[in-house]
Design a protein around this motif. Structure first.
Motif, PDB file in Angstrom:
ATOM      1  N   ASP A  98       0.820  -1.227   0.000  1.00 23.80           N
ATOM      2  CA  ASP A  98       0.000   0.000   0.000  1.00 23.80           C
ATOM      3  C   ASP A  98       0.846   1.268   0.000  1.00 23.80           C
ATOM      4  N   THR A  99       0.326   2.310  -0.686  1.00 22.14           N
ATOM      5  CA  THR A  99       0.836   3.672  -0.477  1.00 22.14           C
ATOM      6  C   THR A  99       0.180   4.194   0.807  1.00 22.14           C
ATOM      7  N   GLN A 100       0.613   5.365   1.254  1.00 22.48           N
ATOM      8  CA  GLN A 100       0.095   6.005   2.480  1.00 22.48           C
ATOM      9  C   GLN A 100       0.280   5.119   3.712  1.00 22.48           C
ATOM     10  N   ALA A 252       2.750   7.955  -1.062  1.00 23.87           N
ATOM     11  CA  ALA A 252       3.918   7.135  -1.391  1.00 23.87           C
ATOM     12  C   ALA A 252       3.957   5.856  -0.554  1.00 23.87           C
ATOM     13  N   VAL A 253       4.678   4.867  -1.082  1.00 19.45           N
ATOM     14  CA  VAL A 253       4.981   3.639  -0.335  1.00 19.45           C
ATOM     15  C   VAL A 253       6.246   3.910   0.482  1.00 19.45           C
ATOM     16  N   ILE A 254       6.221   3.566   1.768  1.00 15.96           N
ATOM     17  CA  ILE A 254       7.425   3.665   2.601  1.00 15.96           C
ATOM     18  C   ILE A 254       7.860   2.250   2.968  1.00 15.96           C
ATOM     19  N   ILE A 255       9.102   1.911   2.620  1.00 13.94           N
ATOM     20  CA  ILE A 255       9.669   0.600   2.974  1.00 13.94           C
ATOM     21  C   ILE A 255      10.833   0.832   3.927  1.00 13.94           C
ATOM     22  N   VAL A 256      10.763   0.251   5.126  1.00 13.24           N
ATOM     23  CA  VAL A 256      11.900   0.322   6.041  1.00 13.24           C
ATOM     24  C   VAL A 256      12.350  -1.098   6.351  1.00 13.24           C
ATOM     25  N   ALA A 284       4.626   1.248  12.378  1.00 12.88           N
ATOM     26  CA  ALA A 284       4.601   0.560  11.071  1.00 12.88           C
ATOM     27  C   ALA A 284       3.192   0.032  10.807  1.00 12.88           C
ATOM     28  N   THR A 285       2.691   0.278   9.602  1.00 12.69           N
ATOM     29  CA  THR A 285       1.342  -0.183   9.252  1.00 12.69           C
ATOM     30  C   THR A 285       1.345  -1.684   8.998  1.00 12.69           C
ATOM     31  N   ASP A 304       1.820  -8.297  11.145  1.00 11.16           N
ATOM     32  CA  ASP A 304       0.886  -7.300  11.661  1.00 11.16           C
ATOM     33  C   ASP A 304       0.334  -6.455  10.521  1.00 11.16           C
ATOM     34  N   SER A 305      -0.976  -6.224  10.571  1.00 13.01           N
ATOM     35  CA  SER A 305      -1.646  -5.417   9.556  1.00 13.01           C
ATOM     36  C   SER A 305      -2.968  -4.933  10.139  1.00 13.01           C
TER      37      SER A 305
END
Length: 325
Positions: A98-100, A252-256, A284-285, A304-305
């Motif tokens: 997902d974005t956002q 945007a998509v955030i990947i950490v 974190a989403t 987790d989601s």
């Protein structure tokens, strides 16, 4: 909101607007989601004036008030899905990442975290019909893990998969890499990322993906011992909220990526857990745990989601990128 400038806000004159822009507050939306303390320090104004400016920005950007569930649902329709290129993985995520939102990938060394990050940096540049977002990438590199050679291999893989002759050089031009040398530098790079994303709104491929690989490496190295834990968590929290703000502002998509530490007292289950404690867990989403399997296979577990059930998928990390096993 493009026609509303900083000077249009209440209590903002040309000098204040200039200071705000120099501090990275280039848009009304960026001010609307700022804290009064940060704004006060950036523009050298009192907190009371900063609060008034933020409230004016929220009214202009229509941010910060209550809204009904149907309007939230309407806004959720703008959320994009970025394909990983692996059908089972995408299925687990109901169509892609997902974005956002912030998606955290954690696992031991060699579990495939950086490989997924590189693959998404390629995929995000593809058109929507091929699972991409037709966007460019910001890559904050804390451990010297970015490899342009790997991007070239993955572009070749995408060319073969879609039967289109993509140019690796064009893909590399759309990836903006910054090396973070310590945790303070890492946090400051978010200001540069905001400026770049704001500028990219006029580009053919605006920024739609931000990668931090790895999120916790510098924090872990610099803050040693229990006495420093509170300071570390506070800085990490601020950094994560800047990332969330970025994802909301630029869809945007955030990947950490995140490292793990061992739990020697664990008698049952997996003796590893991610660094960063509850701060990352709550911010974190989506959280995904990666582990090695046989050969080139990796197991991705959705831990987790907010809206998806826990699940597992298997991917293969090949010379040409991520594929179905």
């Amino acid at each position: 909101m493009a026609e509303v400038t900083l000077e249009d806000l209440d209590h903002v004159g040309p000098a204040t607007a200039q200071k705000l822009r120099e501090s990275g507050y280039n848009s009304v939306e960026a001010i609307a989601v700022a804290s009064p303390t940060d704004l006060s320090l950036s523009a050298d104004i009192g907190e009371s004036a900063a609060s008034k400016i933020i409230n004016s920005a929220r009214r202009s950007a229509n941010i910060g008030g209550f809204e009904t569930g149907d309007l939230v649902m309407e806004r959720r329709k703008q959320v994009g899905k970025l394909s990983t290129g692996c059908s089972e993985f995408d299925e687990m995520m109901e169509g892609g990442i997902d974005t956002q939102s912030i998606t955290e990938l954690y696992g031991e060394f060699g579990s495939g975290k950086t490989q997924i990050a590189h693959q998404l940096a390629v995929n995000v540049q593809l058109p929507n019909e091929q699972g991409g977002l037709n966007g460019s990438v910001i890559f904050i590199d804390t451990e010297n893990t970015f490899r342009p050679e790997r991007i070239k291999q993955m572009v070749q893989g995408a060319s073969e998969h879609h039967n289109i002759d993509y140019d690796p050089e064009e893909f590399l031009k759309n990836i903006h890499v910054a090396r973070a040398y310590n945790s303070n530098h890492q946090i400051l790079l978010m200001d540069s990322a905001m400026e770049l994303a704001e500028e990219s709104k006029n580009w053919e491929q605006p920024v739609r993906l931000l990668i931090v690989d790895s999120l916790t490496a510098h924090f872990r190295a610099e803050y040693i011992g229990r006495g420093t834990l509170a300071d570390r968590q506070q800085k990490l929290n601020k950094h994560l909220h800047a990332l969330q703000r970025f994802s909301d502002l630029y869809n945007a998509v955030i990947i950490v990526t995140n490292q793990v530490m061992s739990k020697p007292d664990a008698f049952f289950g997996d003796p590893t857990k991610p660094i960063g404690g509850h701060i990352i867990g709550h911010t974190a989403t989506f959280r995904m745990y990666l582990r090695k399997s046989k050969g080139d296979k990796r197991i991705v577990r959705l831990v987790d989601s907010p809206n998806l059930p826990d699940g597992e998928s298997i991917i293969s990390v090949t010379p040409l990128g991520l594929t179905n096993p």
